[in-house]
Design a protein around this motif. Sequence first.
Motif, mmCIF file in Angstrom:
data_model
loop_
_atom_site.group_PDB
_atom_site.id
_atom_site.type_symbol
_atom_site.label_atom_id
_atom_site.label_comp_id
_atom_site.label_asym_id
_atom_site.label_seq_id
_atom_site.Cartn_x
_atom_site.Cartn_y
_atom_site.Cartn_z
ATOM 1 N N ASN A 68 -5.722 -28.241 52.224
ATOM 2 C CA ASN A 68 -6.665 -28.643 51.183
ATOM 3 C C ASN A 68 -6.111 -28.226 49.830
ATOM 4 N N GLN A 74 -10.198 -23.746 40.278
ATOM 5 C CA GLN A 74 -10.698 -23.179 41.527
ATOM 6 C C GLN A 74 -10.041 -21.846 41.890
ATOM 7 N N VAL A 77 -11.971 -19.796 44.353
ATOM 8 C CA VAL A 77 -11.845 -20.286 45.732
ATOM 9 C C VAL A 77 -10.556 -19.732 46.345
ATOM 10 N N PHE A 93 -19.385 -22.345 51.458
ATOM 11 C CA PHE A 93 -18.618 -23.505 51.017
ATOM 12 C C PHE A 93 -19.077 -24.723 51.802
ATOM 13 N N GLU A 94 -18.876 -25.896 51.201
ATOM 14 C CA GLU A 94 -19.232 -27.139 51.871
ATOM 15 C C GLU A 94 -18.015 -27.661 52.629
ATOM 16 N N TRP A 95 -18.207 -27.968 53.897
ATOM 17 C CA TRP A 95 -17.128 -28.427 54.758
ATOM 18 C C TRP A 95 -17.490 -29.774 55.384
ATOM 19 N N LEU A 105 -12.212 -28.709 53.302
ATOM 20 C CA LEU A 105 -12.941 -28.131 52.179
ATOM 21 C C LEU A 105 -13.367 -29.252 51.236
ATOM 22 N N SER A 106 -14.661 -29.532 51.193
ATOM 23 C CA SER A 106 -15.179 -30.673 50.424
ATOM 24 C C SER A 106 -14.880 -30.582 48.939
ATOM 25 N N GLN A 107 -14.708 -29.383 48.395
ATOM 26 C CA GLN A 107 -14.452 -29.193 46.968
ATOM 27 C C GLN A 107 -12.984 -29.383 46.598
ATOM 28 N N SER A 108 -12.108 -29.588 47.569
ATOM 29 C CA SER A 108 -10.683 -29.725 47.250
ATOM 30 C C SER A 108 -10.387 -31.102 46.663
ATOM 31 N N ASN A 139 -11.693 -35.401 45.357
ATOM 32 C CA ASN A 139 -12.175 -35.141 44.004
ATOM 33 C C ASN A 139 -11.043 -35.283 42.995
#
Length: 165
Positions: A68, A74, A77, A93-95, A105-108, A139
Motif C-alpha cells: 500500500n 501520511q 500512518v 484504520f479502514e480496510w 489500506l483504504s487510505q493509501s 486516492n
Amino acid sequence: MSLSIDKLCKFISHGVYVIAVQDSERESAFTAAWMMQVSFDPVLLAFSINPKNRSYQLLKSSGLCTVNVLAQNQLSVAEHFGRSDIVDKMSGFEWQAAKSGVPVLSQSLVFFDCQVSQIMSAGDHEIIVCKVADAGFLNAGIPMLYQQTGAMDGASQFYSETRKD
C-alpha cells in the motif's frame, strides 16, 4: 561537509509503504521503505523485512501480502505501522479486501495484491520477491519519500560503521 552513512543512505530515493499480511487466523501490517519493481513480465516487486518482525511469520505462512503506497501527508500512518509495541496494528484504520483476501489500506494511494515467489537472505533482513496478481488506484496524492520520514525509524542506531573524512 561530512555526513554519516545513515544520513547519506537517506539520499537513496524510495517510497514509504504499508505492507499488510495475514494467515488463516491473524492479520498485521508494517511500514517498509526498501521496495522496488524488479520485473515487467511478470510484474514483480521486491521489499525487505526484518525476520524478527512479527509480520514476517504471517507473510511466510500465507505467501500473500498487499503493498500500500502512502502519500506525503501520511507520516502518522507510517509511524503507526512502523512501531513494534502495538499488538493490534489494524484497528483504527479502514480496510478493504484484495482479491486474495489480504487487507488493503483504504487510505493509501494505490495498492498491489501480491503472492510471494522468492525469499532471500540479505544481511539482517530478508528480501521478499512478489508477483503482482492485482493492483488498484484508491486516492489521489503524491507518494511519500523515505527521506521525508526523518529519524522516524531510528535507523541510525543500526549502522555498524559511519563515514569519517
